[in-house]
Scaffold this motif. Sequence first.
Motif, short mmCIF file in Angstrom:
data_model
loop_
_atom_site.label_atom_id
_atom_site.label_comp_id
_atom_site.label_asym_id
_atom_site.label_seq_id
_atom_site.Cartn_x
_atom_site.Cartn_y
_atom_site.Cartn_z
N MET A 1 17.40 0.37 0.15
CA MET A 1 16.95 1.28 -0.87
C MET A 1 16.05 2.51 -0.29
SD MET A 1 15.56 -1.46 -3.84
CE MET A 1 17.05 -2.69 -4.31
N ALA A 2 15.33 2.02 0.66
CA ALA A 2 14.34 2.97 1.26
C ALA A 2 15.21 4.09 2.08
CB ALA A 2 13.39 2.02 2.46
N PHE B 1 13.23 0.04 -6.30
CA PHE B 1 12.45 -0.23 -4.97
C PHE B 1 11.30 -1.25 -5.29
CE2 PHE B 1 8.90 1.00 -2.44
CZ PHE B 1 9.30 0.80 -1.26
N THR B 2 10.57 -0.74 -6.86
CA THR B 2 9.38 -1.47 -7.17
C THR B 2 9.52 -2.94 -7.40
OG1 THR B 2 8.60 0.39 -7.85
CG2 THR B 2 7.58 -1.51 -8.62
N GLU C 1 15.37 12.15 -12.35
CA GLU C 1 16.11 11.08 -12.75
C GLU C 1 16.49 9.96 -12.04
OE1 GLU C 1 19.00 11.76 -15.98
OE2 GLU C 1 17.61 13.42 -16.76
N ALA C 2 17.27 10.60 -11.10
CA ALA C 2 18.06 9.43 -9.89
C ALA C 2 16.96 8.81 -9.05
CB ALA C 2 18.93 10.21 -9.10
N LEU C 3 15.98 9.86 -8.66
CA LEU C 3 15.19 9.22 -7.83
C LEU C 3 13.99 8.17 -8.51
CD1 LEU C 3 13.80 12.31 -5.70
CD2 LEU C 3 14.07 10.26 -4.89
N ASP C 4 13.69 8.37 -9.94
CA ASP C 4 12.97 7.36 -10.57
C ASP C 4 13.55 6.32 -10.81
OD1 ASP C 4 10.73 9.38 -10.76
OD2 ASP C 4 11.26 9.94 -12.83
N ILE D 1 0.75 -1.17 0.10
CA ILE D 1 0.12 -0.07 0.03
C ILE D 1 0.84 1.47 -0.03
CG2 ILE D 1 -1.56 1.15 1.36
CD1 ILE D 1 -2.62 -1.35 2.53
N TYR D 2 1.77 1.34 0.91
CA TYR D 2 2.47 2.67 1.14
C TYR D 2 3.45 2.68 0.04
CZ TYR D 2 0.11 2.78 5.70
OH TYR D 2 -0.73 2.87 6.55
N GLY D 3 4.21 1.64 -0.36
CA GLY D 3 5.33 1.62 -1.45
C GLY D 3 4.68 2.16 -2.86
N ASN D 4 3.46 1.51 -2.98
CA ASN D 4 2.86 1.92 -4.00
C ASN D 4 2.42 3.65 -4.27
OD1 ASN D 4 1.41 1.19 -6.71
ND2 ASN D 4 -0.47 1.03 -5.73
N LEU D 5 1.70 3.77 -3.27
CA LEU D 5 1.40 5.30 -3.04
C LEU D 5 2.62 6.11 -3.22
CD1 LEU D 5 -1.05 5.59 0.08
CD2 LEU D 5 -1.45 6.11 -2.27
N LEU D 6 3.91 5.85 -2.69
CA LEU D 6 4.85 6.60 -2.55
C LEU D 6 5.41 6.61 -4.22
CD1 LEU D 6 7.51 8.26 -1.47
CD2 LEU D 6 8.23 5.92 -1.08
N VAL D 7 5.40 5.64 -4.75
CA VAL D 7 6.12 5.48 -6.29
C VAL D 7 5.40 5.96 -7.22
CG1 VAL D 7 6.62 3.77 -8.22
CG2 VAL D 7 7.42 3.39 -5.62
#
Length: 188
Positions: free
Chosen positions: A158-159, A130-131, A121-124, A78-84
């Motif tokens: 990664m987090a 992470f995904t 770019e780096a964050l993406d 849930i939270y990872g998906n919302l963040l990404v």
Amino acid sequence: MTDLTSIRTTPMPEEMHLLLTDYPRDGWAAHPNFKRATEQWMGAHRMFRQLAEVTRTETEADLDKTRDPDDYAGRLSIYGNLLVRNLHGHHHWEDHSYFPELSAADPRFDAGLEILEKDHEALDGLLDGFTSASNRVIKLIQLDEAQARDQAGAIHEMAVNIETLLERHLADEEDLAVPIILHHKLRG
Ligand SMILES: [Fe+2]
Ligand SMILES: [Fe+2]
């Protein structure tokens, strides 16, 4: 393994703070040109900081065995998906709409905007890794507890990297953009 070379460690060049001196952070909220759109944009940043923190702390709880693995899988999903998802959309809008608007109003800060685009770019890239890792750990939790925990260790690294770069990026972005907005009466 995350590519740590993609994480910016240097601060913004000093000349990018030209307007920040005239519009210090502690005076933003009370400024008459600080409108709802800017408050909402900074609110999105607060949400990203919280989501990054919660993905890290949930992973720590899994590694400490204080969180049931199935609960961890559900929360990470849930939270990872919302963040990404929200961060990808946010970056796309900033690159294609917000930064061009700031540049058109005041091109003195284009070098700073380029640094921020490189951060995106780096964050993406970090978010993509992470995904994939998150999808793997969610499957492994059903199959192999030891492997799942190894994978959670990688996710934790990664987090932490996402949280570190995000913290730097969001603070620099606000310090660059909000003084331009207040000075040129934008987004209101
Ligand atoms: Fe950004
Ligand atoms: Fe942003």
